[in-house]
Design an enzyme around this catalytic site. Structure first.
Site, PDB file in Angstrom:
ATOM      1  N   LYS A 170       0.830  -1.201   0.000  1.00  0.00           N
ATOM      2  CA  LYS A 170       0.000   0.000   0.000  1.00  0.00           C
ATOM      3  C   LYS A 170       0.867   1.254   0.000  1.00  0.00           C
ATOM      4  O   LYS A 170       2.079   1.210   0.191  1.00  0.00           O
ATOM      5  CB  LYS A 170      -0.944  -0.003   1.201  1.00  0.00           C
ATOM      6  CG  LYS A 170      -1.923  -1.164   1.198  1.00  0.00           C
ATOM      7  CD  LYS A 170      -2.721  -1.291  -0.098  1.00  0.00           C
ATOM      8  CE  LYS A 170      -3.838  -0.291  -0.194  1.00  0.00           C
ATOM      9  NZ  LYS A 170      -4.677  -0.508  -1.409  1.00  0.00           N
ATOM     10  N   HIS A 185      -1.390   4.507  -6.034  1.00  0.00           N
ATOM     11  CA  HIS A 185      -2.698   5.150  -6.237  1.00  0.00           C
ATOM     12  C   HIS A 185      -2.569   6.633  -6.585  1.00  0.00           C
ATOM     13  O   HIS A 185      -3.188   7.486  -5.959  1.00  0.00           O
ATOM     14  CB  HIS A 185      -3.593   4.975  -4.995  1.00  0.00           C
ATOM     15  CG  HIS A 185      -3.813   3.547  -4.630  1.00  0.00           C
ATOM     16  ND1 HIS A 185      -4.470   2.656  -5.454  1.00  0.00           N
ATOM     17  CD2 HIS A 185      -3.435   2.820  -3.541  1.00  0.00           C
ATOM     18  CE1 HIS A 185      -4.501   1.463  -4.885  1.00  0.00           C
ATOM     19  NE2 HIS A 185      -3.876   1.530  -3.738  1.00  0.00           N
TER      20      HIS A 185
END
EC number: 1.5.1.7
Length: 375
Positions: free
Chosen positions: A78, A96
């Site tokens: 992440k 992201h």
């Protein structure tokens, strides 16, 4: 450019127990001549000792910032904790920040400012354009599990109390058992099995959602599988609202498409739908085809209620929009992902001649070129 040093950083996102490397894949890299350093972690599903036993030196959590050699690949899953210092290493992770998500400029600009590179795991593809490693199946599986639990919870808690928090499960069997117990309680209240509609049912994520439904005993006749053929006419779709109890969205959003549902379509008195699980969780994406919520939920608070116009009749409606669903099954999802990533990791020594990594770096450079001057 290539290097044989890989530094597995500890994940910092709350409840994130997955790992980009498992003890098995770590050993395979060491056997292939890689120097793998592993940061200690209290939340990783694999014990630190499991990595030590296969020969990986253990270092303190977060120590990559000061101690990792300049030529080490910093491997994680992440995104990094929010910070501003420039990044000088080559990072391999899901950042992201390539689809103009909220704050993407701040995240992406850290690499060019420090002379580092981002090789984003989401965009590693094979010769046919398919992702080399993805958590899709696990995400769909976990999302459908929580959706079924939420459907049952709403029936057994009619006063409107939101679904209780969830912790990662040690293995898949325990999750199935837990969902079956919830399902039985819900069926006892309603006298029927929930109808579950999955969009993107032919992809990895959708297949995971469908498999969970089968594994917990939902009849195939109550599992509605949609893909591009069924959605090509464009939404909003009244079938989602009026024919299903649970809607699981598993599409990969790459461009603007008509809404699947919206506040207007959900305001009909014929609504049957009570649970939406947006596995795609494109919460801040301006093209989100489910524009009825605006927060990413968490395992501590898995649902967010949908606000419908005053006077709207019908059952409560809530959304699950957790963006790291596979961490509900950290062991299985890590093993599946890491195994799929291995052939690419084994090419890192010779990265400049490996198509998958060259393409990832080219994409990074393209995205950096779109950064505003102020970033």
């Amino acid at each position: 450019m290539g290097s044989n040093k890989i530094w597995l950083r500890a994940e910092t996102k709350p409840a994130e127990a997955r790992s980009a490397l498992t003890p098995t894949t770590c050993k395979a890299l060491i056997d292939a001549g890689y120097e793998v350093t592993v940061e200690r972690s209290t939340q990783r599903i694999f014990d630190d000792d499991e990595f030590a036993k296969v020969g990986a030196p253990l270092v303190e959590e977060g120590s990559w910032v000061k101690d990792a050699p300049k030529d080490a690949y910093i491997l994680g899953l992440k995104e990094l904790p929010e910070d501003d210092f420039p990044l000088e290493h080559v990072h391999i992770s899901f950042a992201h920040c390539y689809k103009e998500q909220a704050g993407w400029e701040k995240v992406l600009s850290r690499w060019p400012r420090g002379g580092g590179v981002l090789l984003d795991l989401e965009f590693l593809t094979d010769d046919a354009g398919r992702r080399v490693a993805a958590f899709g199946f696990s995400a769909g599986y976990a999302g459908a599990a929580l959706a079924v639990k939420n459907w049952a919870w709403q029936l057994t808690h009619p006063e409107g109390e939101p679904l209780a928090g969830e912790k990662p499960y040690a293995n898949q069997d325990l999750l199935i058992q837990s969902v079956k117990e919830s399902l039985q309680a819900g069926q006892k209240q309603s006298g029927k099995s929930p109808k579950i509609l999955v969009i993107g049912a032919l992809g990895r994520c959708g297949k995971g959602a469908v498999q969970l439904a089968k594994d917990v005993g939902i009849p195939e006749s109550d599992i509605i599988q949609w893909d591009m053929e069924e959605t090509k006419k464009g939404g909003p779709f009244k079938e989602i609202v009026e024919d299903a109890d649970i809607f699981v969205n598993c599409i990969y959003l790459s461009s603007k498409i008509p809404h699947f549902v919206n506040v207007e379509s959900l305001s009909t008195p014929s609504r049957r739908l009570s649970v939406i699980c947006d596995v795609s969780a494109d919460t801040t994406n301006p093209n989100n085809p489910i524009p009825v919520y605006n927060i990413t939920t968490t395992f501590d608070k898995p649902t967010v209620p949908v606000t419908l116009p005053n006077g709207t009749q019908g059952t409560p409606l809530s959304v699950i929009s957790i963006d790291h669903l596979p961490s509900l099954l950290p062991r299985e999802s890590s093993e599946m992902f890491s195994e799929a990533l291995m052939p690419s990791l084994l090419q890192l020594k010779d990265r400049e001649n490996a198509r998958v990594w060259k393409q990832a770096e080219d994409l990074f450079n393209q995205k950096v070129a779109t950064l505003p001057q102020t970033a």
